[in-house]
Design a protein around this motif. Structure first.
Motif, PDB file in Angstrom:
ATOM      1  N   ASP A 231       0.811  -1.219   0.000  1.00 34.25           N
ATOM      2  CA  ASP A 231       0.000   0.000   0.000  1.00 34.25           C
ATOM      3  C   ASP A 231       0.842   1.266   0.000  1.00 34.25           C
ATOM      4  OD1 ASP A 231      -2.266  -1.549   0.007  1.00 34.25           O
ATOM      5  OD2 ASP A 231      -2.550  -1.462   2.179  1.00 34.25           O
ATOM      6  N   TYR A 232       1.957   1.265   0.758  1.00 40.36           N
ATOM      7  CA  TYR A 232       2.742   2.494   0.843  1.00 40.36           C
ATOM      8  C   TYR A 232       3.375   2.862  -0.488  1.00 40.36           C
ATOM      9  CZ  TYR A 232       7.034  -0.324   1.280  1.00 40.36           C
ATOM     10  OH  TYR A 232       8.077  -1.193   1.065  1.00 40.36           O
ATOM     11  N   THR A 234       1.983   2.104  -3.495  1.00 37.30           N
ATOM     12  CA  THR A 234       0.855   2.613  -4.291  1.00 37.30           C
ATOM     13  C   THR A 234       0.488   4.035  -3.882  1.00 37.30           C
ATOM     14  OG1 THR A 234      -0.001   0.352  -4.470  1.00 37.30           O
ATOM     15  CG2 THR A 234      -1.512   2.162  -4.988  1.00 37.30           C
ATOM     16  N   TYR A 235       0.494   4.283  -2.583  1.00 38.18           N
ATOM     17  CA  TYR A 235       0.162   5.624  -2.100  1.00 38.18           C
ATOM     18  C   TYR A 235       1.205   6.636  -2.561  1.00 38.18           C
ATOM     19  CZ  TYR A 235      -0.794   9.464   1.114  1.00 38.18           C
ATOM     20  OH  TYR A 235      -1.081  10.703   1.643  1.00 38.18           O
ATOM     21  N   ALA A 239       0.549   9.838  -4.837  1.00 38.90           N
ATOM     22  CA  ALA A 239       0.855  11.153  -4.268  1.00 38.90           C
ATOM     23  C   ALA A 239       1.819  11.952  -5.148  1.00 38.90           C
ATOM     24  CB  ALA A 239       1.428  11.000  -2.869  1.00 38.90           C
TER      25      ALA A 239
END
Length: 334
Positions: A231-232, A234-235, A239
């Motif tokens: 997830d980090y 992808t985030y 961003a």
């Protein structure tokens, strides 16, 4: 800071225990050998000249006292550790009466230089390209590197060494294939001597790099392929974080920690490959010295090489272990 010092202290105790049991095992194995060092030395001496029976018996008695082979096994073990502590394991059989540890100290810089250089190049190159291949999975050039890595990874060190020797020593003879430096160059800290050393190290180092590259490339690619789905990552992409920062600061950095653990676990196998490679190229390192000592039945030199090799590999693993909390704050040091 206190937690890290306690972590380092525990690892130091483990280092001492590993060295103790490893060196003790080396002593036990060599002590069970049926080869008698006294008779080996006598055979070498009497083969060159004629001696009277009384002179031979006098030499046998002196050599028995020197090597201590007539003592009980426990007393030999205690005497052995006393010699290890002072760094004198006795005279070598293949270069009698030169101390075996002197031979090891002469060969050690060659192996350390070859091993450290090849490991550094292989680990950095394989992990960097493997990380890029795991992130940019559709890149054609990186796919080619993947095919090459899968092709060379299962090949033993000595096969690659022989292939390079044939190619660049006979088919296209542009590189030296034996020794550590040219015979017509005087040893010393001079430019011709340094260049000769580097030239003679190209083939041994390249053979180690080629095989090691496949292992690190494939391992890092597999790790990064799993990390990019986190997830980090992808985030960060959503961003608008720069792609270079995502790859090197987030992905490759996190994947490098288990690769560092793998490096510590494979140092012994890498050292074994170096021994074979040195023998192929007659490189003047610990591998060549160890093989010569084994062939001559020189248990003293075998023990000296084993003690230094066990200590060096254990110390290298210890250093790598200490780097974990520094590189990854998630590693607990309490």
């Amino acid at each position: 800071m206190k937690a890290y010092l306690w972590f380092a202290l525990k690892r130091a105790v483990q280092l001492i225990v590993v060295i103790f049991f490893g060196v003790s095992a080396a002593f036990l194995i060599t002590s069970l050998s049926p080869i008698n060092p006294v008779e080996q030395v006598l055979g070498r001496i009497t083969a060159r000249s004629n001696f009277s029976p009384d002179a031979i018996e006098a030499m046998r008695s002196a050599l028995t006292d020197l090597y201590g082979v007539d003592a009980p096994i426990m007393q030999q073990y205690i005497n052995f550790w006393r010699r290890v502590v002072v760094g004198d394991l006795g005279p070598s059989l293949i270069a009698f009466p030169t101390p075996a540890m002197n031979l090891v100290m002469r060969a050690l810089p060659w192996t350390v230089g070859l091993l450290s250089t090849s490991i550094l190049i292989t680990w950095l190159l394989g992990n960097t390209l493997g990380g890029l291949a795991g992130y940019f999975q559709n890149n054609r050039l990186l796919k080619v590197f993947g095919v090459v890595a899968m092709g060379v990874q299962p090949i033993p060190y000595y096969i690659v060494a022989f292939i390079l020797l044939i190619l660049f020593g006979f088919v296209w003879p542009i590189l030296p294939i034996s020794g550590g430096f040219a015979m017509n160059v005087r040893p010393g800290w001079t430019l011709p001597f340094v260049l000769s050393i580097l030239q003679h190290a190209i083939l041994p180092a390249t053979s180690l790099v080629i095989v090691g590259f496949g292992t690190w490339f494939l391992g890092m690619r597999a790790l990064v392929s799993n990390i990019v789905t986190e997830d980090y990552v992808t985030y960060a992409e959503l961003a608008g974080v720069k792609r270079e920062r995502i790859v090197f600061s987030y992905v490759i950095r996190n994947a490098a920690v288990p690769q560092l653990t793998a490096l510590a676990m494979t140092l012994g196998a890498i050292f074994s490959g170096t021994i074979i490679t040195e023998q192929v190229y007659n490189y003047p390192g610990l591998g060549t010295l160890l093989v010569d000592a084994v062939n001559a039945g020189d248990s003293t030199t075998v023990l000296a090489v084993s003690v230094v090799a066990i200590t060096a590999v254990a110390a290298a693993i210890f250093i790598v272990d200490l780097l974990h909390p520094v590189l990854d704050p998630r590693v607990r040091t309490e």
